[in-house]
Design an enzyme around this catalytic site. Structure first.
Site, mmCIF file in Angstrom:
data_model
loop_
_atom_site.group_PDB
_atom_site.id
_atom_site.type_symbol
_atom_site.label_atom_id
_atom_site.label_comp_id
_atom_site.label_asym_id
_atom_site.label_seq_id
_atom_site.Cartn_x
_atom_site.Cartn_y
_atom_site.Cartn_z
ATOM 1 N N VAL A 1 0.875 -1.112 0.008
ATOM 2 C CA VAL A 1 -0.006 -0.147 0.182
ATOM 3 C C VAL A 1 0.811 1.234 -0.042
ATOM 4 C CG1 VAL A 1 -1.725 1.458 1.267
ATOM 5 C CG2 VAL A 1 -1.961 -1.147 1.011
ATOM 6 N N VAL B 1 2.334 1.811 -3.667
ATOM 7 C CA VAL B 1 1.730 2.449 -4.449
ATOM 8 C C VAL B 1 1.155 3.816 -4.062
ATOM 9 C CG1 VAL B 1 -0.592 2.007 -5.640
ATOM 10 C CG2 VAL B 1 0.747 0.095 -5.142
ATOM 11 N N GLU B 2 0.582 4.097 -2.873
ATOM 12 C CA GLU B 2 0.447 5.360 -2.413
ATOM 13 C C GLU B 2 1.286 6.592 -2.659
ATOM 14 O OE1 GLU B 2 -2.661 6.330 -1.545
ATOM 15 O OE2 GLU B 2 -3.736 4.456 -1.106
ATOM 16 N N SER B 3 2.353 6.057 -2.212
ATOM 17 C CA SER B 3 3.666 7.323 -1.903
ATOM 18 C C SER B 3 4.837 6.886 -2.560
ATOM 19 C CB SER B 3 3.563 7.813 -0.652
ATOM 20 O OG SER B 3 4.307 6.617 0.292
ATOM 21 N N TYR C 1 -5.450 0.581 -8.859
ATOM 22 C CA TYR C 1 -4.849 0.722 -7.589
ATOM 23 C C TYR C 1 -4.838 -0.810 -6.943
ATOM 24 C CZ TYR C 1 -4.479 1.866 -2.732
ATOM 25 O OH TYR C 1 -4.110 1.822 -1.535
#
Length: 190
Positions: free
Chosen positions: A86, A89-91, A176
């Protein structure tokens, strides 16, 4: 003479400042008026948006936060490899990441969730990972440990998942979930 003028203008051009970048701060006064600035003049201003440089979303050291991720995984019973996927992918492991929608930090927590997740500094990696993992745990519980649905809710919100009773038909959310699941599987095999 022409050569001298050329060197004069070239020197002048070199002395011009480059692009200016700055964080944005916000303050709401007693009348409810919102003030924004890049140069806060009092402690009442709080960070509203962290500035991104053009290369800010390049992947940084993917193992840098492993100890914090392990601690959050142990504390909340969420798989280490899922949390790490996570964050990737997020940051891309950038603790100062801010999305166009205002999500902040490694796990891209929305300001509306700061209070319920006990976030006082979304750019503190420890706080952000712990809070993001807590939220991910809530989504996993809500969707009976069905990881794809929990991820869809993390991305699009639980209301969207509830409305469609599946991963919502949003291209961004489906992509996502696909990316996080691929990384989750890869990190599990490592």
């Amino acid at each position: 003479m022409t050569r001298l003028i050329f060197f004069f203008w070239a020197a002048l051009w070199l002395m011009l400042p480059g692009p200016v970048h700055s964080d944005i701060y916000r303050y709401v006064d007693k009348d409810g008026v919102v003030h924004f600035t890049n140069t806060p003049t009092s402690p009442e201003y709080v960070l509203y948006m962290r500035e991104h440089k053009k290369n800010d979303l390049r992947l940084t050291d993917p193992d840098r936060y492993d100890d914090l991720i392990r601690h959050a995984a142990d504390q909340h019973g969420v798989p280490f490899s899922l949390i790490k996927a996570v964050i990737r992918v997020e940051s891309a492991f950038k603790p100062t990441a801010v999305s166009p929608k205002g999500a902040k930090g490694l796990m891209q927590i929305m300001p509306v969730n700061f209070s319920s997740l006990s976030v006082t500094d979304p750019f503190d990696p420890s706080q952000n990972i712990m809070a993001g993992t807590r939220y991910l745990k809530q989504m996993l519980a809500r969707y009976q440990q069905q990881i794809p649905l929990a991820l869809a809710a993390y991305n699009a919100g639980p209301d969207a998942v509830d409305r469609y009773r599946q991963i919502p038909p949003f291209k961004e959310t489906r992509e996502y979930v696909r990316k996080v699941m691929a990384l989750y599987n890869r990190y599990n095999q490592a």
